[in-house]
Design a protein around this motif. Structure first.
Motif, PDB file in Angstrom:
ATOM      1  N   LEU A  91       0.814  -1.083  -0.021  1.00  0.00           N
ATOM      2  CA  LEU A  91      -0.122  -0.098  -0.068  1.00  0.00           C
ATOM      3  C   LEU A  91       0.880   1.288  -0.163  1.00  0.00           C
ATOM      4  N   HIS A  92       0.615   2.224  -0.888  1.00  0.00           N
ATOM      5  CA  HIS A  92       1.383   3.534  -1.149  1.00  0.00           C
ATOM      6  C   HIS A  92       0.615   4.700  -0.492  1.00  0.00           C
ATOM      7  N   GLY A  93      -0.255   4.485   0.025  1.00  0.00           N
ATOM      8  CA  GLY A  93      -1.451   5.584   0.379  1.00  0.00           C
ATOM      9  C   GLY A  93      -2.396   5.927  -0.883  1.00  0.00           C
ATOM     10  N   GLY A  94      -1.407   6.710  -2.049  1.00  0.00           N
ATOM     11  CA  GLY A  94      -2.376   6.952  -3.155  1.00  0.00           C
ATOM     12  C   GLY A  94      -2.507   6.098  -4.051  1.00  0.00           C
ATOM     13  N   TYR A  95      -2.019   4.700  -4.027  1.00  0.00           N
ATOM     14  CA  TYR A  95      -2.145   3.675  -4.749  1.00  0.00           C
ATOM     15  C   TYR A  95      -1.666   2.475  -4.235  1.00  0.00           C
ATOM     16  N   THR A  96      -2.161   1.255  -4.950  1.00  0.00           N
ATOM     17  CA  THR A  96      -1.377  -0.096  -4.524  1.00  0.00           C
ATOM     18  C   THR A  96      -0.479  -0.616  -5.540  1.00  0.00           C
ATOM     19  N   MET A  97       0.755  -1.036  -4.904  1.00  0.00           N
ATOM     20  CA  MET A  97       1.723  -1.897  -6.023  1.00  0.00           C
ATOM     21  C   MET A  97       1.247  -3.199  -5.802  1.00  0.00           C
ATOM     22  N   LEU A  98       0.721  -3.999  -6.938  1.00  0.00           N
ATOM     23  CA  LEU A  98       0.416  -5.201  -6.778  1.00  0.00           C
ATOM     24  C   LEU A  98       1.287  -5.921  -7.606  1.00  0.00           C
ATOM     25  N   HIS A  99       2.145  -6.952  -6.782  1.00  0.00           N
ATOM     26  CA  HIS A  99       3.040  -7.766  -7.399  1.00  0.00           C
ATOM     27  C   HIS A  99       2.373  -9.244  -7.817  1.00  0.00           C
ATOM     28  N   MET A 100       2.612  -9.570  -9.186  1.00  0.00           N
ATOM     29  CA  MET A 100       1.831 -10.993  -9.559  1.00  0.00           C
ATOM     30  C   MET A 100       3.056 -11.483 -10.022  1.00  0.00           C
ATOM     31  N   ASP A 101       2.708 -13.063  -9.818  1.00  0.00           N
ATOM     32  CA  ASP A 101       3.729 -14.004 -10.252  1.00  0.00           C
ATOM     33  C   ASP A 101       3.318 -14.652 -11.504  1.00  0.00           C
ATOM     34  N   LEU A 102       3.913 -14.526 -12.776  1.00  0.00           N
ATOM     35  CA  LEU A 102       3.593 -15.166 -13.925  1.00  0.00           C
ATOM     36  C   LEU A 102       3.855 -16.737 -13.737  1.00  0.00           C
ATOM     37  N   CYS A 103       3.302 -17.541 -14.517  1.00  0.00           N
ATOM     38  CA  CYS A 103       3.458 -18.888 -14.348  1.00  0.00           C
ATOM     39  C   CYS A 103       4.857 -19.477 -14.366  1.00  0.00           C
ATOM     40  N   ASN A 104       5.924 -18.578 -14.532  1.00  0.00           N
ATOM     41  CA  ASN A 104       7.318 -19.046 -14.522  1.00  0.00           C
ATOM     42  C   ASN A 104       8.096 -18.301 -13.560  1.00  0.00           C
ATOM     43  N   ASN A 105       7.562 -18.058 -12.394  1.00  0.00           N
ATOM     44  CA  ASN A 105       8.206 -17.454 -11.300  1.00  0.00           C
ATOM     45  C   ASN A 105       8.681 -15.938 -11.734  1.00  0.00           C
ATOM     46  N   GLN A 106       8.469 -15.543 -12.694  1.00  0.00           N
ATOM     47  CA  GLN A 106       8.606 -14.066 -13.052  1.00  0.00           C
ATOM     48  C   GLN A 106       7.660 -13.088 -12.383  1.00  0.00           C
ATOM     49  N   LEU A 107       8.117 -11.970 -11.670  1.00  0.00           N
ATOM     50  CA  LEU A 107       7.402 -11.278 -11.087  1.00  0.00           C
ATOM     51  C   LEU A 107       7.062  -9.948 -12.005  1.00  0.00           C
ATOM     52  N   VAL A 108       5.638  -9.339 -12.098  1.00  0.00           N
ATOM     53  CA  VAL A 108       5.246  -8.428 -12.611  1.00  0.00           C
ATOM     54  C   VAL A 108       4.325  -7.577 -11.572  1.00  0.00           C
ATOM     55  N   HIS A 109       4.998  -6.277 -11.866  1.00  0.00           N
ATOM     56  CA  HIS A 109       4.518  -5.178 -10.796  1.00  0.00           C
ATOM     57  C   HIS A 109       3.542  -4.316 -11.542  1.00  0.00           C
ATOM     58  N   ALA A 110       2.196  -4.201 -10.813  1.00  0.00           N
ATOM     59  CA  ALA A 110       1.114  -3.676 -11.328  1.00  0.00           C
ATOM     60  C   ALA A 110       0.772  -2.388 -10.505  1.00  0.00           C
ATOM     61  N   ARG A 111       0.570  -1.051 -10.910  1.00  0.00           N
ATOM     62  CA  ARG A 111      -0.014  -0.245 -10.121  1.00  0.00           C
ATOM     63  C   ARG A 111      -1.642  -0.229 -10.308  1.00  0.00           C
ATOM     64  N   THR A 112      -2.203  -0.293  -9.057  1.00  0.00           N
ATOM     65  CA  THR A 112      -3.696  -0.583  -9.227  1.00  0.00           C
ATOM     66  C   THR A 112      -4.216   0.559  -8.050  1.00  0.00           C
ATOM     67  N   THR A 113      -5.485   0.868  -8.185  1.00  0.00           N
ATOM     68  CA  THR A 113      -5.943   1.826  -7.176  1.00  0.00           C
ATOM     69  C   THR A 113      -5.874   1.318  -5.606  1.00  0.00           C
ATOM     70  N   ARG A 114      -6.067   2.497  -5.087  1.00  0.00           N
ATOM     71  CA  ARG A 114      -5.897   2.125  -3.709  1.00  0.00           C
ATOM     72  C   ARG A 114      -6.941   1.308  -3.107  1.00  0.00           C
ATOM     73  N   GLU A 115      -8.158   1.475  -3.726  1.00  0.00           N
ATOM     74  CA  GLU A 115      -9.210   0.422  -2.997  1.00  0.00           C
ATOM     75  C   GLU A 115      -8.985  -0.969  -3.348  1.00  0.00           C
ATOM     76  N   THR A 116      -8.400  -1.622  -4.403  1.00  0.00           N
ATOM     77  CA  THR A 116      -8.368  -2.705  -4.795  1.00  0.00           C
ATOM     78  C   THR A 116      -7.729  -3.590  -3.750  1.00  0.00           C
ATOM     79  N   GLN A 117      -8.168  -4.646  -3.348  1.00  0.00           N
ATOM     80  CA  GLN A 117      -7.453  -5.529  -2.501  1.00  0.00           C
ATOM     81  C   GLN A 117      -7.379  -6.960  -3.060  1.00  0.00           C
TER      82      GLN A 117
END
Ligand code: ATP
Length: 364
Positions: free
Chosen positions: A305-331
């Motif tokens: 949680l970054h206050g104004g937004y959420t940084m979502l870290h996702m694992d692609l199927c090959n253990n590769q992380l993808v960082h996505a900037r999403t809204t603060r409300e999303t959980q």
């Protein structure tokens, strides 16, 4: 004010290349930031411009005048260091007056110029204090005042905010930028902090391993990095970089699945890629949209949680992380499956061998 030109300027210490031949024109009134990790040659470049370090090759021009071998005092350039280097036995007023006294200015001129610069930097109330009684921020304001009071043709600043705590850094960053806008003095500013560089520079010179990697506006180096180093170094976190293979309009993420490459990229990829079709897909966290209908599957790895937004870290199927900037409300719950899409206008590609960006011809 001045234009500074570096023509094949280089520095070797023995056999060691501290700065490989560097070509750069810093325009009159421009604020240029030299940015890069520790040891990449930023300070050495700045010291060569100032004359404190002799070049081992190339030429330096100041307003067209060859100053390559001119003494630092004959270059009309002021240097501001990270360490305040104020004279502790002198008052603030005496510290600021010092460069003008050295130039044999009259008492009236000195009084007037010190008053002007003190007002500009909001240090009028500490003029009779000694530097040791001031906060770090005020000490750096005095150091800036002492540099400004000379009205040099150009300023060189080497991590001037490095010794300040986070809160003062923010304030001083804004003040230096405001000063620059008011005075419009040519400024070369060294930092290893990419956020500082993005916030302050008209243009950024990204350096690594003694070489210039890219010169561009903050928007250019952020959105169109010239190579993988710049893509990783700029941004927090850096650009998502996914190695894969391209064939016939489809980018295959190993052990994961296909991603349909936007049509506007396909001619450039067909031209740039050969053999196994290896290519690196790049996109910034804000290019990602998570939705149930998304094209690419992933699993939630973690969220910040970054206050104004959420940084979502996702694992692609090959253990590769993808960082996505999403809204603060999303959980998102850890380990839940998600899907995402990429904004086609924010997708980039890099060649894995040369590490250079693949350039797309934009038709008008
Ligand atoms: P930092 O942010 O840590 O100051 P920098 O990017 O400013 O790093 P420089 O200080 O320019 O890097 O140094 C570039 C390289 O040159 C480094 O590897 C450094 O060790 C080397 N170097 C600098 N000055 C000398 C010197 N006088 N003799 C030998 N090597 C040097």
């Amino acid at each position: 004010m001045a234009t500074i030109e570096l023509i094949n300027v280089e520095k070797k210490f023995g056999e060691f290349n501290a700065v490989k031949p560097m070509n750069l024109t810093i325009n009159n009134g421009e604020f240029v930031v030299l940015l890069g990790p520790s040891g990449c040659g930023k300070t050495t470049s700045l010291r060569m411009i100032s004359g404190l370090e002799a070049v081992t090759g190339g030429q330096i021009l100041l307003d067209g005048r060859d100053v390559t071998w001119a003494h630092p005092s004959d270059r009309d350039i002021a240097f501001v260091f990270q360490f305040f280097a104020l004279y502790s036995h002198m008052t603030v007023r005496q510290n600021i007056s010092f460069p003008l006294q050295a130039q044999h200015e009259t008492k009236d001129t000195i009084r007037q110029r010190v008053a002007e610069v003190a007002q500009l930097l909001r240090i009028e109330n500490v003029l009779d204090a000694h530097p040791s009684s001031l906060s770090g921020g005020d000490q750096q304001r005095v150091a800036l005042a002492r540099a400004l009071v000379r009205r040099p043709a150009a300023f060189l600043m080497d991590e001037p905010l490095g010794a300040l705590d986070a809160e003062f850094r923010e304030t001083m960053r804004a003040e230096i930028k405001r000063l620059h806008i008011e005075q419009h003095a040519t400024t070369v500013y060294v930092t290893h902090d990419q956020i500082e560089a993005m916030a302050m520079g008209d243009r950024i010179v990204v350096m690594s391993a003694a070489e210039v990697q890219q010169v561009g506006t903050p928007a250019q180096v952020y959105h169109n990095p010239a190579n993988l180093f710049v893509a990783r170094f700029i941004g927090s976190p850096g650009m998502n970089l996914i190695p894969g293979q391209y064939a016939q309009g489809v980018f295959n993420i190993p052990d994961c699945g296909p991603y349909a490459v936007p049509a506007e990229w396909q001619p450039a990829l067909n031209k740039a890629i050969n053999g196994e079709g290896k290519v690196v897909l790049g996109f910034r966290p804000e290019a990602v949209t998570v939705s149930a209908q998304g094209e690419v599957p992933a699993t939630v790895y973690a969220t910040d949680l970054h206050g104004g937004y959420t940084m979502l870290h996702m694992d692609l199927c090959n253990n590769q992380l993808v960082h996505a900037r999403t809204t603060r409300e999303t959980q998102y719950k850890i380990n839940t499956p998600v899907r995402f899409d990429l904004n086609p206008s924010m997708v980039r590609f890099f060649h894995p061998d040369t590490e250079k960006a693949i350039v797309r011809e934009v038709t008008a």
